[in-house]
Scaffold this motif. Structure first.
Motif, short mmCIF file in Angstrom:
data_model
loop_
_atom_site.label_atom_id
_atom_site.label_comp_id
_atom_site.label_asym_id
_atom_site.label_seq_id
_atom_site.Cartn_x
_atom_site.Cartn_y
_atom_site.Cartn_z
N ALA A 41 0.97 -1.08 -0.40
CA ALA A 41 -0.05 -0.09 -0.05
C ALA A 41 0.88 1.21 0.10
N THR A 44 -0.73 8.09 -2.98
CA THR A 44 -0.84 7.91 -4.40
C THR A 44 -1.26 9.30 -4.92
N HIS A 46 -3.58 9.29 -7.71
CA HIS A 46 -3.90 8.89 -9.04
C HIS A 46 -5.14 9.78 -8.50
N VAL A 49 -10.57 7.41 -8.34
CA VAL A 49 -10.05 7.43 -7.32
C VAL A 49 -11.25 6.14 -6.82
N ASP A 50 -10.98 5.08 -6.53
CA ASP A 50 -12.74 3.95 -6.15
C ASP A 50 -13.43 4.81 -5.08
N GLU A 74 -7.91 -0.67 -4.51
CA GLU A 74 -8.84 -0.50 -4.31
C GLU A 74 -7.28 1.32 -4.33
N THR A 75 -7.93 2.23 -4.59
CA THR A 75 -7.31 3.52 -4.43
C THR A 75 -8.28 4.58 -3.51
N ARG A 77 -10.22 7.51 -0.98
CA ARG A 77 -9.82 8.98 -0.66
C ARG A 77 -10.19 8.75 1.14
N LEU A 130 -4.63 10.48 -0.28
CA LEU A 130 -5.32 9.21 -0.78
C LEU A 130 -4.55 8.25 -0.88
N TRP A 131 -5.13 6.98 -1.32
CA TRP A 131 -3.81 5.58 -0.69
C TRP A 131 -4.26 4.69 -1.98
N HIS A 132 -3.00 3.87 -2.68
CA HIS A 132 -3.40 3.21 -3.19
C HIS A 132 -3.47 1.68 -2.03
N SER A 134 -1.92 -2.34 -2.80
CA SER A 134 -2.04 -3.32 -3.73
C SER A 134 -2.43 -4.60 -3.31
#
Length: 160
Positions: A41, A44, A46, A49-50, A74-75, A77, A130-132, A134
């Motif tokens: 994780a 990000t 990106h 945002v999901d 998932e990304t 916020r 914001l965080w992705h 993985s």
């Protein structure tokens, strides 16, 4: 094929232009490399945002919610709001990393965070992190202002 080595200054600039970052709406912009040990994780930039997860912090030294589930890939916020009268922050990492950093914060109270895995907010402010995510993992989050983690201001993120 021979390639001429890049000039050191140009190479540093190119590397410096690639970091992941988180932005806080409260006017705190973070632009640093992803923290070590977060292959599963990372912060990000990106734009896709999901979903958005609302998180509130307050002077009872609690996060609401304190447990968050996300899906691998998932990304997210995190829309973080400080409903208290004291400054608070949300810092994402492993519990060991957070406890070590909290110890540093006790030694240097008032040290500002300017990290991609944190959003620090004064009373009444709101910010985004914001965080992705993985792959499956368990991460933690906490407020590392001196004494806040020790008072129970922490939570966990389960990545499934």
């Amino acid at each position: 094929m021979y390639r001429k080595p890049l000039n050191g200054l140009l190479f540093s600039f190119l590397l410096g232009s690639l970091p992941a970052f988180a932005q806080a709406n409260a006017g705190h912009a973070h632009d640093h490399q992803a923290p070590h040990g977060h292959e599963h994780a990372s912060p990000t930039r990106h734009t896709a945002v999901d979903r958005t997860v609302e998180v509130s912090m307050d002077d009872r030294m609690r996060f609401e919610p304190a447990y968050i589930e996300v899906k691998a890939g998932e990304t997210v916020r995190f829309r973080v709001r400080n409903d208290g009268q004291l400054p608070h922050e949300m810092v994402i990492g492993t519990l060991d990393e957070l406890q070590a950093h909290a110890e540093q914060m006790r030694d240097m109270p008032g040290m500002p965070h300017d990290e991609p895995n944190a959003v620090a907010l004064d009373a009444g402010q709101q910010g985004d992190l914001l965080w992705h995510f993985s792959q499956p993992a368990t991460l933690d989050f906490a407020c590392l202002i001196a004494g806040h983690l020790e008072a129970g201001m922490k939570g966990s993120i389960e990545v499934r």
